[in-house]
Write a protein that holds these residues in place. Structure first.
Motif, PDB file in Angstrom:
ATOM      1  N   ASP A  70      53.173  -3.199  20.601  1.00  0.00           N
ATOM      2  CA  ASP A  70      52.280  -2.278  21.297  1.00  0.00           C
ATOM      3  C   ASP A  70      52.158  -2.773  22.727  1.00  0.00           C
ATOM      4  OD1 ASP A  70      50.716   0.118  21.056  1.00  0.00           O
ATOM      5  OD2 ASP A  70      48.979  -1.110  21.491  1.00  0.00           O
ATOM      6  N   SER A  71      52.177  -1.844  23.667  1.00  0.00           N
ATOM      7  CA  SER A  71      52.171  -2.268  25.061  1.00  0.00           C
ATOM      8  C   SER A  71      51.414  -1.283  25.925  1.00  0.00           C
ATOM      9  CB  SER A  71      53.615  -2.407  25.558  1.00  0.00           C
ATOM     10  OG  SER A  71      54.275  -1.165  25.444  1.00  0.00           O
ATOM     11  N   GLY A  72      51.142  -1.690  27.150  1.00  0.00           N
ATOM     12  CA  GLY A  72      50.451  -0.798  28.068  1.00  0.00           C
ATOM     13  C   GLY A  72      50.149  -1.469  29.387  1.00  0.00           C
ATOM     14  N   PRO A  95      52.998  14.484  33.075  1.00  0.00           N
ATOM     15  CA  PRO A  95      54.086  13.684  33.667  1.00  0.00           C
ATOM     16  C   PRO A  95      53.554  12.389  34.290  1.00  0.00           C
ATOM     17  CG  PRO A  95      53.988  15.891  34.656  1.00  0.00           C
ATOM     18  CD  PRO A  95      52.836  15.788  33.712  1.00  0.00           C
ATOM     19  N   TYR A  96      54.373  11.329  34.211  1.00  0.00           N
ATOM     20  CA  TYR A  96      53.938  10.044  34.771  1.00  0.00           C
ATOM     21  C   TYR A  96      53.743  10.115  36.283  1.00  0.00           C
ATOM     22  CZ  TYR A  96      53.686   7.489  30.493  1.00  0.00           C
ATOM     23  OH  TYR A  96      53.274   7.058  29.264  1.00  0.00           O
ATOM     24  N   SER A  97      54.432  11.050  36.956  1.00  0.00           N
ATOM     25  CA  SER A  97      54.208  11.169  38.401  1.00  0.00           C
ATOM     26  C   SER A  97      52.725  11.483  38.646  1.00  0.00           C
ATOM     27  CB  SER A  97      55.105  12.254  38.986  1.00  0.00           C
ATOM     28  OG  SER A  97      54.942  13.450  38.257  1.00  0.00           O
ATOM     29  N   GLU A 175      67.410  -7.346  34.892  1.00  0.00           N
ATOM     30  CA  GLU A 175      66.450  -8.211  35.596  1.00  0.00           C
ATOM     31  C   GLU A 175      65.047  -7.982  35.042  1.00  0.00           C
ATOM     32  OE1 GLU A 175      66.251 -11.207  38.243  1.00  0.00           O
ATOM     33  OE2 GLU A 175      68.065 -10.047  37.819  1.00  0.00           O
ATOM     34  N   LYS A 176      64.692  -6.711  34.861  1.00  0.00           N
ATOM     35  CA  LYS A 176      63.361  -6.388  34.330  1.00  0.00           C
ATOM     36  C   LYS A 176      63.199  -6.994  32.933  1.00  0.00           C
ATOM     37  CE  LYS A 176      60.280  -2.863  32.600  1.00  0.00           C
ATOM     38  NZ  LYS A 176      60.142  -1.530  32.026  1.00  0.00           N
ATOM     39  N   ASN A 177      64.210  -6.856  32.086  1.00  0.00           N
ATOM     40  CA  ASN A 177      64.110  -7.374  30.717  1.00  0.00           C
ATOM     41  C   ASN A 177      63.876  -8.884  30.671  1.00  0.00           C
ATOM     42  OD1 ASN A 177      64.336  -4.908  29.559  1.00  0.00           O
ATOM     43  ND2 ASN A 177      66.517  -5.078  29.081  1.00  0.00           N
TER      44      ASN A 177
HETATM   45  P1  IMP Z   1      54.037   1.880  23.368  1.00  0.00           P
HETATM   46  O1  IMP Z   1      54.033   0.398  23.305  1.00  0.00           O
HETATM   47  O2  IMP Z   1      55.367   2.460  22.971  1.00  0.00           O
HETATM   48  O3  IMP Z   1      52.874   2.479  22.640  1.00  0.00           O
HETATM   49  O4  IMP Z   1      53.903   2.270  24.907  1.00  0.00           O
HETATM   50  C1  IMP Z   1      52.685   2.311  25.555  1.00  0.00           C
HETATM   51  C2  IMP Z   1      52.740   2.926  26.938  1.00  0.00           C
HETATM   52  O5  IMP Z   1      52.515   1.879  27.882  1.00  0.00           O
HETATM   53  C3  IMP Z   1      54.035   3.568  27.382  1.00  0.00           C
HETATM   54  O6  IMP Z   1      54.139   4.884  26.953  1.00  0.00           O
HETATM   55  C4  IMP Z   1      53.900   3.470  28.896  1.00  0.00           C
HETATM   56  O7  IMP Z   1      53.006   4.429  29.367  1.00  0.00           O
HETATM   57  C5  IMP Z   1      53.229   2.125  29.072  1.00  0.00           C
HETATM   58  N1  IMP Z   1      54.238   1.052  29.229  1.00  0.00           N
HETATM   59  C6  IMP Z   1      54.521   0.055  28.348  1.00  0.00           C
HETATM   60  N2  IMP Z   1      55.517  -0.738  28.809  1.00  0.00           N
HETATM   61  C7  IMP Z   1      55.876  -0.218  30.000  1.00  0.00           C
HETATM   62  C8  IMP Z   1      56.882  -0.587  30.947  1.00  0.00           C
HETATM   63  O8  IMP Z   1      57.664  -1.538  30.791  1.00  0.00           O
HETATM   64  N3  IMP Z   1      56.965   0.201  32.057  1.00  0.00           N
HETATM   65  C9  IMP Z   1      56.150   1.266  32.272  1.00  0.00           C
HETATM   66  N4  IMP Z   1      55.219   1.658  31.421  1.00  0.00           N
HETATM   67  C10 IMP Z   1      55.064   0.916  30.290  1.00  0.00           C
END
Ligand code: IMP
Length: 199
Positions: A70-72, A95-97, A175-177
């Motif tokens: 899970d991320s954000g 949209p993310y924009s 690079e990002k990874n």
């Molecule tokens: P999930 O982990 O798939 O639930 O993603 C959560 C949300 O966090 C994503 O839909 C993005 O909005 C944001 N997010 C997570 N990781 C990244 C990233 O590496 N770049 C940009 N947005 C991210």
């Protein structure tokens, strides 16, 4: 450790994860490949809670190791919002924009040092013996004054990394990874799994 199921139906994520875990020499299956179909309510209040909810829900259907993430984005000036609501923030289909513009505007009066923000990633693993492992990693930056960069997705164009002089959207994907919240959290999880299963 002979099989890992990753609790996602996102093919892009699967591709990324197969690459990261390749050297474990373990079969990595998506939920679909493992024949698992279940609706999971991500109603946790923290990244940890959501990752664990997802991993446990899928673990109920298999004897393999189950991983979920899970991320954000946390913006300090907005009391760490959107946080666990990052995908749902302002509506899933907005949209993310627009989401990015909203955040830039919310920080219109914020000075450089008040613009701190980070991506967070938590990974949970449910092992066949019932043990639960979690890892967490972040990538720290500042909310940019304008969107920048063509790479990445989501909020990438607004997380500025002063030491790279660009946003996470301005970095090549490899690079990002290497430095991202997700890349680092997976490396940590790989270490924990190796320690548990390979000694
Ligand atoms: P999930 O982990 O798939 O639930 O993603 C959560 C949300 O966090 C994503 O839909 C993005 O909005 C944001 N997010 C997570 N990781 C990244 C990233 O590496 N770049 C940009 N947005 C991210």
């Amino acid at each position: 450790m002979d099989k890992i199921v990753f609790a996602t139906s996102n093919e892009g994520k699967m591709k990324e994860i197969r690459l990261i875990l390749a050297d474990l020499g373990v079969e990595i299956l998506s939920m679909k490949e493992a024949g698992i179909q279940t609706d999971i309510a991500e109603d946790g209040k923290t990244f940890e809670e959501n990752a664990i909810i997802k991993a446990k829900a899928v673990a109920a259907f298999t004897d393999a190791i189950v991983l979920a993430d899970d991320s954000g984005l946390e913006v300090d000036y907005m009391d760490k919002q959107p946080g666990v609501y990052s995908a749902r923030f302002m509506g899933e289909s907005t949209p993310y924009s627009e989401k990015n513009r909203y955040i830039i505007d919310r920080l219109a009066d914020a000075k450089d040092e008040e613009r701190s923000a980070r991506f967070v990633c938590v990974i949970a693993a449910v092992c066949p013996d019932g043990e639960l492992l979690t890892t967490r990693a972040t990538i720290e930056g500042r909310i940019a004054y304008e969107e920048e960069g063509d790479g990445g997705f989501g909020y990438d164009p607004i997380l500025y990394l002063p030491e790279y002089g660009t946003t996470t959207a301005g970095l090549p994907i490899e690079e990002k990874n290497k430095i991202s919240h997700r890349g680092k959290a997976f490396q940590l999880m790989k270490g924990k799994l190796k320690k548990k299963y390979e000694g």
